[in-house]
Scaffold this motif. Structure first.
Motif, PDB file in Angstrom:
ATOM      1  N   THR A 211      -6.783 101.425 -69.411  1.00 48.41           N
ATOM      2  CA  THR A 211      -6.994 101.075 -68.000  1.00 48.41           C
ATOM      3  C   THR A 211      -6.540 102.197 -67.068  1.00 48.41           C
ATOM      4  N   ASN A 212      -6.129 103.328 -67.669  1.00 44.90           N
ATOM      5  CA  ASN A 212      -5.631 104.446 -66.871  1.00 44.90           C
ATOM      6  C   ASN A 212      -6.598 105.636 -67.008  1.00 44.90           C
ATOM      7  N   ASP A 213      -7.561 105.702 -66.097  1.00 50.01           N
ATOM      8  CA  ASP A 213      -8.609 106.737 -66.207  1.00 50.01           C
ATOM      9  C   ASP A 213      -8.044 108.150 -66.128  1.00 50.01           C
ATOM     10  N   ASP A 214      -6.984 108.307 -65.360  1.00 49.25           N
ATOM     11  CA  ASP A 214      -6.345 109.620 -65.227  1.00 49.25           C
ATOM     12  C   ASP A 214      -5.853 110.111 -66.596  1.00 49.25           C
ATOM     13  N   ILE A 215      -5.164 109.218 -67.329  1.00 51.88           N
ATOM     14  CA  ILE A 215      -4.645 109.572 -68.660  1.00 51.88           C
ATOM     15  C   ILE A 215      -5.803 109.838 -69.633  1.00 51.88           C
ATOM     16  N   LEU A 216      -6.849 109.024 -69.561  1.00 52.39           N
ATOM     17  CA  LEU A 216      -8.003 109.221 -70.458  1.00 52.39           C
ATOM     18  C   LEU A 216      -8.647 110.589 -70.220  1.00 52.39           C
ATOM     19  N   GLN A 217      -8.734 110.972 -68.951  1.00 53.43           N
ATOM     20  CA  GLN A 217      -9.311 112.291 -68.622  1.00 53.43           C
ATOM     21  C   GLN A 217      -8.425 113.417 -69.171  1.00 53.43           C
ATOM     22  N   LYS A 218      -7.111 113.190 -69.131  1.00 56.27           N
ATOM     23  CA  LYS A 218      -6.181 114.206 -69.657  1.00 56.27           C
ATOM     24  C   LYS A 218      -6.329 114.346 -71.175  1.00 56.27           C
ATOM     25  N   ILE A 219      -6.476 113.207 -71.857  1.00 55.07           N
ATOM     26  CA  ILE A 219      -6.673 113.259 -73.317  1.00 55.07           C
ATOM     27  C   ILE A 219      -7.969 114.020 -73.617  1.00 55.07           C
ATOM     28  N   LYS A 220      -9.007 113.731 -72.842  1.00 51.94           N
ATOM     29  CA  LYS A 220     -10.292 114.412 -73.015  1.00 51.94           C
ATOM     30  C   LYS A 220     -10.127 115.925 -72.800  1.00 51.94           C
ATOM     31  N   TYR A 221      -9.382 116.289 -71.752  1.00 58.76           N
ATOM     32  CA  TYR A 221      -9.147 117.699 -71.442  1.00 58.76           C
ATOM     33  C   TYR A 221      -8.462 118.405 -72.621  1.00 58.76           C
ATOM     34  N   TYR A 222      -7.428 117.752 -73.173  1.00 61.28           N
ATOM     35  CA  TYR A 222      -6.674 118.392 -74.268  1.00 61.28           C
ATOM     36  C   TYR A 222      -7.459 118.432 -75.578  1.00 61.28           C
ATOM     37  N   MET A 223      -8.455 117.571 -75.719  1.00 63.19           N
ATOM     38  CA  MET A 223      -9.323 117.658 -76.908  1.00 63.19           C
ATOM     39  C   MET A 223     -10.104 118.973 -76.893  1.00 63.19           C
ATOM     40  N   GLY A 224     -10.363 119.468 -75.695  1.00 62.34           N
ATOM     41  CA  GLY A 224     -11.119 120.718 -75.579  1.00 62.34           C
ATOM     42  C   GLY A 224     -10.238 121.919 -75.268  1.00 62.34           C
ATOM     43  N   HIS A 225      -8.923 121.772 -75.449  1.00 59.57           N
ATOM     44  CA  HIS A 225      -7.976 122.851 -75.136  1.00 59.57           C
ATOM     45  C   HIS A 225      -8.134 124.006 -76.118  1.00 59.57           C
ATOM     46  N   SER A 226      -7.627 125.165 -75.726  1.00 60.12           N
ATOM     47  CA  SER A 226      -7.770 126.336 -76.605  1.00 60.12           C
ATOM     48  C   SER A 226      -6.735 126.324 -77.731  1.00 60.12           C
ATOM     49  N   HIS A 227      -5.704 125.481 -77.612  1.00 58.33           N
ATOM     50  CA  HIS A 227      -4.658 125.458 -78.638  1.00 58.33           C
ATOM     51  C   HIS A 227      -4.866 124.274 -79.589  1.00 58.33           C
ATOM     52  N   VAL A 228      -4.974 124.585 -80.886  1.00 57.92           N
ATOM     53  CA  VAL A 228      -5.292 123.569 -81.899  1.00 57.92           C
ATOM     54  C   VAL A 228      -4.249 122.440 -81.940  1.00 57.92           C
ATOM     55  N   LYS A 229      -2.976 122.802 -81.783  1.00 57.62           N
ATOM     56  CA  LYS A 229      -1.911 121.776 -81.826  1.00 57.62           C
ATOM     57  C   LYS A 229      -2.163 120.680 -80.789  1.00 57.62           C
ATOM     58  N   LEU A 230      -2.591 121.091 -79.601  1.00 56.56           N
ATOM     59  CA  LEU A 230      -2.837 120.125 -78.533  1.00 56.56           C
ATOM     60  C   LEU A 230      -4.119 119.335 -78.799  1.00 56.56           C
TER      61      LEU A 230
END
Length: 289
Positions: A211-230
């Motif tokens: 129910t927290n769109d802000d957090i969901l967008q952040k998870i989406k952002y980190y899925m495409g991050h340049s660092h594999v760990k993230l």
């Protein structure tokens, strides 16, 4: 020698007490010693006395030793818990001295590892959410990392995750958001995403993410991050949210698909990193099942 060293803890001379604490601290790094000599001589008893009232130089070493005595394989863990250690350690986290803050929170982190719900509730109550958030914005990186470690240990096993999130969910989600938005290093953000993955593993706690769109967008952002760990840590969040065998998984899958998560999973399934590639394929299978 153990009798002599333990006696040294109650000497009037600060130098002798410090030497005794240093010696015992070195010995406490051995699992074998923790299970034998430390138990035979009940070292935790005089140690707790030292921690009640000692100069900082002794407190720093004594609290480091307490961290070791609180590891899950240490037989001293139970009696230390029963002797009021939670209050004492929560007090240390408020010290002006960063080394004492680190050790206080580190010991609480060890105490919370695979602990019963009662111990976790005691820690949260004694520490208070205000202090927990002060520690999450501490300028000392070690304090921040250990506080995230404590949160991660508190938020483990489903009933515990749901219970803690039902009472402290709003504040914890705020803290997670602030850290993911802040200027923090990879390790800090990785730990924070792992906390989110634990929350996503809850039964009712999942809703606080969905129910927290802000957090969901952040998870989406980190899925495409340049660092594999993230990317991996963000993947764990998604996997826990879409797992098929759980109630409401279809609705969660649909919402995440609409956000473009499935497209990212397809991209990640081509990743040169084998771990990331496997996790993405496994997540995609949840959609196909």
């Amino acid at each position: 020698m153990m009798d002599r060293i333990v006696t040294g803890l109650s000497e009037s001379s600060v130098k002798v007490r410090l030497a005794a604490v240093r010696c015992l601290h070195s010995l406490s790094r051995s699992v074998q010693q923790l299970r034998t000599s430390f138990q035979d001589h009940a070292v935790w008893k005089p140690l707790m006395k030292v921690l009640q009232n000692a100069p900082d130089e002794i407190l720093v070493v004594a609290s480091s030793m307490l961290c070791n005595l609180l590891l899950e394989f240490s037989p001293s863990k139970e009696p230390i818990l029963e002797s009021g250690a939670v209050e004492l350690l929560c007090g240390l986290t408020q010290s002006e001295n960063p080394a004492l803050r680190v050790n206080g929170i580190w010991a609480l982190m060890n105490m919370a590892f695979q602990a019963e719900q009662k111990i976790k509730a005691d820690i949260l109550r004694s520490l208070s959410t205000e202090q927990l958030f002060r520690l999450l914005s501490d300028s000392d990186l070690n304090v921040l990392m250990k506080t995230l470690g404590l949160l991660r240990n508190l938020l483990s096993t489903r009933p515990h995750i749901d219970k803690i999130m039902s009472t402290h969910g709003k504040q914890i989600m705020q803290a997670v958001t602030l850290i993911l938005e802040g200027e923090h290093n990879i390790e800090v953000k990785e730990q924070t995403l792992c906390i989110l993955a634990n929350i996503a593993d809850g039964t009712t706690a999942k809703d606080l993410i969905m129910t927290n769109d802000d957090i969901l967008q952040k998870i989406k952002y980190y899925m495409g991050h340049s660092h594999v760990k993230l990317q991996l840590a963000a993947m764990f969040c998604i996997s826990n949210l879409i797992w098929n065998e759980e109630e409401g998984s279809q609705e969660r899958q649909d919402k995440l698909r609409d956000m473009g998560i499935v497209d990212i999973l397809h991209k990640l399934s081509q990743s040169p990193d084998s771990n990331l590639c496997d996790k993405a394929k496994m997540a995609l299978q949840q959609y196909l099942a």
